[in-house]
Each structure stands twice: as structure tokens, then as C-alpha cells.
Design a protein around this motif. Structure first.
Motif, PDB file in Angstrom:
ATOM      1  N   GLU A 170     -55.267  -8.595 -26.946  1.00  0.00           N
ATOM      2  CA  GLU A 170     -54.812  -8.150 -25.628  1.00  0.00           C
ATOM      3  C   GLU A 170     -53.880  -6.957 -25.749  1.00  0.00           C
ATOM      4  OE1 GLU A 170     -54.751 -12.465 -23.287  1.00  0.00           O
ATOM      5  OE2 GLU A 170     -52.875 -11.402 -23.686  1.00  0.00           O
ATOM      6  N   LEU A 171     -53.905  -6.147 -24.710  1.00  0.00           N
ATOM      7  CA  LEU A 171     -52.932  -5.062 -24.564  1.00  0.00           C
ATOM      8  C   LEU A 171     -52.188  -5.313 -23.261  1.00  0.00           C
ATOM      9  CD1 LEU A 171     -51.650  -2.310 -25.147  1.00  0.00           C
ATOM     10  CD2 LEU A 171     -53.645  -1.216 -24.108  1.00  0.00           C
ATOM     11  N   GLY A 172     -50.883  -5.588 -23.356  1.00  0.00           N
ATOM     12  CA  GLY A 172     -50.057  -5.851 -22.181  1.00  0.00           C
ATOM     13  C   GLY A 172     -49.111  -4.700 -21.914  1.00  0.00           C
ATOM     14  N   VAL A 173     -48.830  -4.449 -20.640  1.00  0.00           N
ATOM     15  CA  VAL A 173     -47.925  -3.366 -20.234  1.00  0.00           C
ATOM     16  C   VAL A 173     -46.764  -3.965 -19.455  1.00  0.00           C
ATOM     17  CG1 VAL A 173     -47.709  -1.260 -18.868  1.00  0.00           C
ATOM     18  CG2 VAL A 173     -49.791  -1.674 -20.175  1.00  0.00           C
ATOM     19  N   ALA A 202     -55.637  -4.505 -20.910  1.00  0.00           N
ATOM     20  CA  ALA A 202     -56.970  -4.578 -21.502  1.00  0.00           C
ATOM     21  C   ALA A 202     -57.040  -5.838 -22.358  1.00  0.00           C
ATOM     22  CB  ALA A 202     -57.271  -3.336 -22.341  1.00  0.00           C
ATOM     23  N   ALA A 203     -58.265  -6.382 -22.516  1.00  0.00           N
ATOM     24  CA  ALA A 203     -58.445  -7.593 -23.315  1.00  0.00           C
ATOM     25  C   ALA A 203     -59.835  -7.593 -23.919  1.00  0.00           C
ATOM     26  CB  ALA A 203     -58.240  -8.845 -22.459  1.00  0.00           C
ATOM     27  N   SER A 204     -59.955  -8.153 -25.126  1.00  0.00           N
ATOM     28  CA  SER A 204     -61.229  -8.142 -25.839  1.00  0.00           C
ATOM     29  C   SER A 204     -62.258  -9.043 -25.190  1.00  0.00           C
ATOM     30  CB  SER A 204     -61.009  -8.588 -27.294  1.00  0.00           C
ATOM     31  OG  SER A 204     -60.500  -9.922 -27.328  1.00  0.00           O
ATOM     32  N   ASP A 205     -61.801 -10.048 -24.440  1.00  0.00           N
ATOM     33  CA  ASP A 205     -62.733 -11.033 -23.879  1.00  0.00           C
ATOM     34  C   ASP A 205     -62.881 -10.908 -22.367  1.00  0.00           C
ATOM     35  OD1 ASP A 205     -60.088 -11.855 -23.522  1.00  0.00           O
ATOM     36  OD2 ASP A 205     -60.681 -13.955 -23.330  1.00  0.00           O
ATOM     37  N   LEU A 206     -62.334  -9.855 -21.765  1.00  0.00           N
ATOM     38  CA  LEU A 206     -62.402  -9.705 -20.319  1.00  0.00           C
ATOM     39  C   LEU A 206     -62.857  -8.290 -19.956  1.00  0.00           C
ATOM     40  CD1 LEU A 206     -59.076 -11.415 -19.153  1.00  0.00           C
ATOM     41  CD2 LEU A 206     -61.379 -12.352 -18.980  1.00  0.00           C
ATOM     42  N   GLU A 207     -63.799  -8.198 -19.027  1.00  0.00           N
ATOM     43  CA  GLU A 207     -64.230  -6.896 -18.535  1.00  0.00           C
ATOM     44  C   GLU A 207     -63.263  -6.356 -17.485  1.00  0.00           C
ATOM     45  OE1 GLU A 207     -66.615  -4.925 -19.533  1.00  0.00           O
ATOM     46  OE2 GLU A 207     -67.250  -6.319 -21.100  1.00  0.00           O
ATOM     47  N   GLU A 208     -62.668  -7.280 -16.689  1.00  0.00           N
ATOM     48  CA  GLU A 208     -61.748  -6.888 -15.617  1.00  0.00           C
ATOM     49  C   GLU A 208     -60.396  -7.569 -15.818  1.00  0.00           C
ATOM     50  OE1 GLU A 208     -62.119  -4.697 -13.321  1.00  0.00           O
ATOM     51  OE2 GLU A 208     -64.220  -4.223 -13.740  1.00  0.00           O
ATOM     52  N   PRO A 209     -59.576  -7.074 -16.725  1.00  0.00           N
ATOM     53  CA  PRO A 209     -58.268  -7.703 -16.965  1.00  0.00           C
ATOM     54  C   PRO A 209     -57.338  -7.635 -15.770  1.00  0.00           C
ATOM     55  CG  PRO A 209     -58.442  -5.616 -18.136  1.00  0.00           C
ATOM     56  CD  PRO A 209     -59.807  -5.937 -17.615  1.00  0.00           C
ATOM     57  N   SER A 210     -57.597  -6.705 -14.841  1.00  0.00           N
ATOM     58  CA  SER A 210     -56.732  -6.584 -13.670  1.00  0.00           C
ATOM     59  C   SER A 210     -56.788  -7.834 -12.796  1.00  0.00           C
ATOM     60  CB  SER A 210     -57.118  -5.363 -12.836  1.00  0.00           C
ATOM     61  OG  SER A 210     -58.470  -5.448 -12.421  1.00  0.00           O
ATOM     62  N   SER A 211     -57.821  -8.669 -12.984  1.00  0.00           N
ATOM     63  CA  SER A 211     -57.922  -9.897 -12.201  1.00  0.00           C
ATOM     64  C   SER A 211     -56.915 -10.952 -12.652  1.00  0.00           C
ATOM     65  CB  SER A 211     -59.336 -10.476 -12.313  1.00  0.00           C
ATOM     66  OG  SER A 211     -59.637 -10.812 -13.669  1.00  0.00           O
ATOM     67  N   VAL A 212     -56.341 -10.773 -13.831  1.00  0.00           N
ATOM     68  CA  VAL A 212     -55.326 -11.707 -14.336  1.00  0.00           C
ATOM     69  C   VAL A 212     -53.990 -11.377 -13.681  1.00  0.00           C
ATOM     70  CG1 VAL A 212     -54.113 -12.549 -16.387  1.00  0.00           C
ATOM     71  CG2 VAL A 212     -56.546 -11.929 -16.525  1.00  0.00           C
ATOM     72  N   PRO A 213     -53.333 -12.332 -13.040  1.00  0.00           N
ATOM     73  CA  PRO A 213     -52.078 -12.033 -12.330  1.00  0.00           C
ATOM     74  C   PRO A 213     -50.977 -11.565 -13.275  1.00  0.00           C
ATOM     75  CG  PRO A 213     -52.943 -14.205 -11.719  1.00  0.00           C
ATOM     76  CD  PRO A 213     -53.725 -13.745 -12.896  1.00  0.00           C
ATOM     77  N   GLU A 214     -50.109 -10.714 -12.740  1.00  0.00           N
ATOM     78  CA  GLU A 214     -48.912 -10.304 -13.480  1.00  0.00           C
ATOM     79  C   GLU A 214     -48.026 -11.524 -13.687  1.00  0.00           C
ATOM     80  OE1 GLU A 214     -46.476  -6.371 -12.823  1.00  0.00           O
ATOM     81  OE2 GLU A 214     -45.562  -7.945 -11.624  1.00  0.00           O
ATOM     82  N   ILE A 215     -47.338 -11.585 -14.820  1.00  0.00           N
ATOM     83  CA  ILE A 215     -46.520 -12.767 -15.117  1.00  0.00           C
ATOM     84  C   ILE A 215     -45.057 -12.387 -15.334  1.00  0.00           C
ATOM     85  CG2 ILE A 215     -48.425 -14.016 -16.201  1.00  0.00           C
ATOM     86  CD1 ILE A 215     -46.887 -13.380 -18.923  1.00  0.00           C
ATOM     87  N   GLN A 216     -44.201 -13.364 -15.068  1.00  0.00           N
ATOM     88  CA  GLN A 216     -42.782 -13.264 -15.406  1.00  0.00           C
ATOM     89  C   GLN A 216     -42.626 -13.661 -16.868  1.00  0.00           C
ATOM     90  OE1 GLN A 216     -40.129 -12.332 -13.439  1.00  0.00           O
ATOM     91  NE2 GLN A 216     -38.741 -12.584 -15.171  1.00  0.00           N
ATOM     92  N   LEU A 217     -42.014 -12.820 -17.675  1.00  0.00           N
ATOM     93  CA  LEU A 217     -41.874 -13.118 -19.097  1.00  0.00           C
ATOM     94  C   LEU A 217     -40.835 -14.218 -19.307  1.00  0.00           C
ATOM     95  CD1 LEU A 217     -41.860  -9.527 -20.644  1.00  0.00           C
ATOM     96  CD2 LEU A 217     -43.762 -11.140 -20.542  1.00  0.00           C
ATOM     97  N   PRO A 218     -41.161 -15.249 -20.095  1.00  0.00           N
ATOM     98  CA  PRO A 218     -40.145 -16.263 -20.426  1.00  0.00           C
ATOM     99  C   PRO A 218     -38.942 -15.624 -21.111  1.00  0.00           C
ATOM    100  CG  PRO A 218     -42.351 -16.971 -21.109  1.00  0.00           C
ATOM    101  CD  PRO A 218     -42.463 -15.530 -20.711  1.00  0.00           C
ATOM    102  N   GLN A 219     -37.812 -16.280 -21.021  1.00  0.00           N
ATOM    103  CA  GLN A 219     -36.574 -15.709 -21.542  1.00  0.00           C
ATOM    104  C   GLN A 219     -36.651 -15.446 -23.043  1.00  0.00           C
ATOM    105  OE1 GLN A 219     -34.060 -14.686 -19.517  1.00  0.00           O
ATOM    106  NE2 GLN A 219     -33.320 -13.688 -21.363  1.00  0.00           N
TER     107      GLN A 219
END
Length: 571
Positions: free
Chosen positions: A87-90, A102-119
Motif C-alpha cells: 500500500e501507498l498511504g498519504v 494506491a494498493a496492489s490489490d485494489l483498482e480503486e483505492p479511493s473507495s477505502v475511507p480515510e482513517i484516523q491514525l491510532p496514537q
């Protein structure tokens, strides 16, 4: 030379020095052979990884968008570092949230919701690498608890700890039974903007060599992302330039259109004035309510008419109403209309300005002077788009777009209880502040030429021009009355010049000359303001041959305001 190899060689040397028999030395030689083979294989693996990394470069070099080549990149990266998911996260600017780029196993990574990073993730973002090996995982909702061994650049030997991982974010990783995870930062000019993440179903999959290789891949991706950002900035800048050019052309076309219709032509070359017209052009195509603010005489009605011509309602009427020129009941009647018998003198039904402006624009000048009762009724027009005539019961629809103007500080009026706060925010959807003339002196020469030409045509005796000394005085003056005061001064001068050259003698005495400061603020007996006002009104009427429009302009008044004073003083 590696330590294991050195140890084997040392033991062989000791055996030879001690004269050990060949059967004791032979196992040591076999161990030496095995260690040499291990070193050779490790060296081949390093060369293979280096070659695979080199193969990544052309793939990234040919793209300005990492996402376009990420699947190809992922295939090549697997030759360097084994994984099940890459995965490539921004990160966002605060580095508290992340989205999948971007992700190796997903054609449309934008469909994955943005997440709050754990502390714990936020606390390790500055590390050069982040590796976890998952011993046990207990899946719950919304978190799964994991016992892990974590290794970072700060704790290279690893330390056991417990983590809470978001189930929703980990769902794909849980699907492959993730047991190892490697993360390396992506930095642009030293600032971390994202991360490259490897997930594996094998425990203990990743080590320091993997982290080094991953960092090299991340550096290449960072370079591509930097180029991508630069290209995007250049594209946006080009779009902004094109939009500005289109907007400027539209402003010029509207200005010329208004010039051909006579009067109310926006004149000016300064940046501040052009910015005002640009804002008016941008909002013109909408149905948004506009509030024009600024000092009296800055040209609010000119901008309102400009906005009207640029709007989809340009073919509809432009109806103006000065809220300060009428008493409360008359203002209400003028605005909403009245039914027969609604008040003394109402001998027939009469539509108000709202009905007259149907399909067009209703311009309310000096809206801050509305009485509270009228404010409450007009609020309904903005909220519900309906109203009733004075004395009527029938509900009428208000098909108007409202452009309001004020020279008052409406927030201060709200604090004093003179203006409704809810109405203020209904009007303040899109504010355009008009700068005073003293803030745009570059516009004075253009305004002078326009007024000389316009007034010369109206009085029938155009001036021959304007002298240098008059021009210098006009440019040096601060114009507290703004454009209206300038126009009045030019009209007075053109009349006095009688077709000749306008000189400093034709200008009002206040322009270009210091004001005399009296020794005391007021005469002992005080002043009679009404007598002074009456005197000025009479002088203006005499000077203009009782032309009420020109007299009103000389006094800095509207026609309605002048009529109210004529009635007041019985003139």
C-alpha cells in the motif's frame, strides 16, 4: 569479513597450530565451505535485490502519477521484498489522518475511507522504519487487540507490546492473516507526506535489509510524487491564469455593454476596483444574495447594475429602492405594495418593488436604515420567498434576487439592537467590499475623463478640458465623499467653466485648500444645522437652474432624499 566466517577460520588456525589430525580438521573445513556458500548466496541475493531495484527506476521515471504505474511497480517490488499486500498511504497536513493512495490489490483505492491514525502510529511516524511481528490477535469491534514484537530505528532489537488496531482499516489485512508488517516513510524535502506499507502472512518476514530496500523504493516514489505535485501545481496555475483571463474579458465585455446603455458604467483601472468587478462577475451567475459594503459614494449601485447585466436575470428588470429615503410605513408600502384602503390615500391596489422586480434583481440601497418591523417582513422574503401586500391577505411569491448595500457597520447596529442578526446573516451570503476612492487613486484620471464627457453631454456645453493645476488638486484631495463627491465637483466645474477649460478656480473651495480651523469649535450661540442645510439646498437649486437631479448630485443626495428636504423646508 563476517563474524561467523572469522570464527571458523580462527578455529581452523588453532587446530593446525596444535597439530590436530586431519579427521578433526575435516569438519571445520566443511563448516568453512558452508559459511562461504552462505555468504555467496547472501551476496547474490543482495545483487538480485539491487538489480530489481534498478528495474523500478524506469517504471517510475516514465510516470507523473504514481497510481498509473503502481500495479507494475508492485510486481517489480515483490522481487525485492516479499508481501501479500503493498500500500501507498498519504497523510493529511496535521499528520493525524491518512488515506489510501494506491494498493496492489485494489483498482480503486479511493473507495477505502480515510482513517484516523491510532496514537501509537502517530508517535512512530518520524522513525526510519517500523516493523511488527504479530504473536497473537484477538478480533473485536471496532478494535482488535494484538500482542506484537515491534522494531523501529529507536528499538532495533524489538520490544513486546500490546496494540489496538482498527478492525475496519485492518479488514483486508485480516483476510490474508497478516503476521508481519513493514512501514517506511515517504518524505519530500524532509517532510513526511506518506508511507509505503508491506503486509505479509509469514511471521518474522521483515528485517533490517528489507527496511533498507523499502526505504530506497520509498525514495524513488517520493521523487515521483514531488514531480506529480509540481505538475499539479503548474496545471492549477495555468487553469487559474486561464480563468483570470476569461474573467477579465467578461468584465471588459460587461463594462462596454453598460457603456453603450448610458450611465452606471463601472470606470477604473486599479487592482482593487478590478477585484471588485471580478468578484461581482463570479457571483453573478448564481442566485446568491449579495451584500455590497463600503463608504457612501463608492459606487455600490454601479456594481449592482454590473452584477445584474452579468447575471442570468439580465433580461429581467433592475429595480432599486433607497431604504433611507422613506419613512417606515411608506417604505413598507413601496417594498411590498399595498391593497386598496390599506392606509389613508390608498385609493387603489398598487404593486411594490418586489413585484416590479419579478424575474430580475431588487437592489436595496442603505438596507441598514430599514426599521425593525420592515426587517422582520423582509426576512420572510429571503427565507420563504413569499410576502403579502400592505393591507392584503393573499400570499405572493417573490421571484427576485436581492442585492443589498450599506455604508453602516451592521454588526454594531446588531449590538445596539437596531438590526436583526438573522437578517444580517441572510444578506451576508456573499459580501463585496467597495474600497473608498482614496484607496484607489489610480482610478481618478479615468473617472475624470468619464465624468467630463458624460456631464458635458448632459449640460450641452462640454468643457474644453482640465488644466494641470485643477488635475493636481483633484489627485491630491482625499475625497471623503468618494466617487459621488468627485462627480459633483466635476459637474460644478463644468457648469462654471461654460465650455472653457476647467481650472482650479472652478473647483469647490474644499478641494486643494486647507480647511480653516476656528479658534473655538462653535460660536457662542451655537449653530442652526437646519438653517445651514436649507441654505445649501437653496444654493444647489439656484446653481443648477432648479434641475433637481443635478442639485441632488451636488449635495451628495439621492433624488428621494432631496425631495424629502424640499418638503421639509417648504421649498
Amino acid at each position: 569479513m563476517s563474524d561467523p566466517l572469522a570464527q571458523v577460520l580462527a578455529r581452523i588456525s588453532e587446530a593446525l597450530d596444535a597439530g590436530r589430525p586431519p579427521e578433526e580438521i575435516r569438519p571445520l573445513l566443511s563448516e568453512l565451505t558452508s559459511e562461504c556458500q552462505r555468504i555467496s548466496e547472501a551476496d547474490r541475493e543482495r545483487r538480485r535485490r539491487a538489480d530489481a531495484l534498478e528495474a523500478l527506476l524506469p517504471t517510475l521515471a516514465q510516470a507523473l502519477d504514481v497510481r498509473e504505474v503502481f500495479q507494475q511497480l508492485a510486481g517489480l517490488a515483490r522481487e525485492v521484498i516479499p508481501y501479500e499486500i503493498l500500500e501507498l498511504g498519504v497523510l493529511n497536513e496535521e499528520r493525524t489522518r491518512a488515506r489510501l493512495y494506491a494498493a496492489s490489490d485494489l483498482e480503486e483505492p479511493s473507495s477505502v475511507p480515510e482513517i484516523q491514525l491510532p496514537q501509537f502510529v502517530q508517535s512512530t511516524l518520524s522513525d526510519d522504519y517500523f516493523i511488527i511481528d504479530i504473536d497473537e490477535m484477538e478480533v473485536g469491534d471496532p478494535f482488535c487487540r494484538a500482542r506484537v514484537v515491534l522494531r523501529t530505528s529507536e528499538f532495533p532489537e524489538g520490544r513486546p507490546m500490546e496494540l489496538e488496531l482498527p478492525v475496519e482499516r485492518m479488514r483486508r489485512q485480516l483476510g490474508i492473516g497478516v503476521r508481519s508488517h513493514l512501514r517506511v516513510p515517504i518524505r519530500i524535502q524532509g517532510e513526511m507526506v506518506g508511507a509505503l506499507l508491506f503486509f505479509s502472512s509469514h511471521y518474522g518476514r521483515y528485517g533490517l535489509e528489507d527496511a533498507d530496500a523499502a526505504r530506497r523504493i520509498a525514495d524513488h516514489i517520493a521523487l515521483t510524487l514531488a514531480h506529480e505535485r509540481l505538475a499539479e501545481e503548474q496545471r492549477r496555475a495555468a487553469e487559474a491564469r486561464e480563468q483570470a483571463a476569461r474573467l477579465e474579458a467578461r468584465v471588459e465585455a460587461l463594462t462596454e455593454e453598460l457603456a453603450t446603455k448610458g450611465g452606471h458604467r463601472p470606470v477604473g483601472v486599479s487592482k482593487k476596483w478590478k477585484d471588485v468587478l471580478a468578484l461581482a462577475t463570479k457571483v453573478a451567475g448564481t442566485e446568491t444574495t449579495v451584500l455590497l459594503t463600503g463608504e457612501s459614494g463608492t459606487g455600490k449601485e454601479v456594481v449592482a447594475r454590473f452584477l445584474h447585466r452579468a447575471s442570468p436575470r439580465a433580461q429581467g428588470p433592475f429595480v432599486a429602492l433607497n431604504c433611507a429615503a422613506l419613512p417606515e410605513q411608506l417604505l413598507e408600502s413601496e417594498l411590498f405594495g399595498s391593497e386598496k384602503g390599506a392606509f389613508t390615500g390608498a385609493v387603489s391596489s398598487r404593486p411594490g418593488r418586489i413585484e416590479q422586480a419579478a424575474g430580475g434583481i431588487l437592489f436595496l440601497d442603505e438596507v441598514g436604515e430599514m426599521s425593525p418591523a420592515v426587517q422582520a417582513k423582509f426576512l420572510r422574503v429571503l427565507q420563504e420567498r413569499e410576502f403579502q401586500r400592505l393591507g392584503g391577505a393573499r400570499v405572493l411569491k417573490a421571484d427576485v434576487r436581492v442585492v443589498a448595500a450599506t455604508n453602516r457597520d451592521l454588526k454594531a447596529a446588531i449590538a445596539r439592537g437596531e438590526f436583526r442578526e438573522d437578517l444580517y446573516y441572510r444578506l451576508l451570503v456573499f459580501e463585496i467590499r467597495l474600497p473608498p476612492l482614496r484607496e484607489r487613486p489610480d482610478d481618478i484620471p479615468a473617472l475624470l475623463e468619464a465624468f467630463l464627457r458624460e456631464i458635458g453631454e448632459s449640460v450641452g456645453r462640454p468643457a474644453a478640458g482640465i488644466s494641470r493645476d485643477a488635475r493636481e488638486k483633484l489627485l491630491a484631495y482625499s475625497w471623503p465623499g468618494n466617487v459621488r463627491e468627485l462627480r459633483n465637483a466635476v459637474e460644478r466645474a463644468v457648469i462654471l467653466a461654460e465650455g472653457g477649460l476647467v481650472t482650479g478656480e472652478h473647483l469647490p473651495i474644499s478641494i486643494g485648500e486647507p480647511l480653516a480651523v476656528p479658534s473655538s469649535a462653535f460660536p457662542a450661540g451655537g449653530v442652526d444645522l437646519e438653517a445651514l442645510e436649507r441654505s445649501y439646498v437653496e444654493q444647489a437649486l439656484q446653481q443648477t437652474g432648479h434641475n433637481k437631479s443635478r442639485a441632488a448630485r451636488l449635495l451628495g443626495l439621492t433624488r428621494a432624499q432631496l425631495y424629502s428636504r424640499l418638503e421639509k423646508y417648504g421649498l
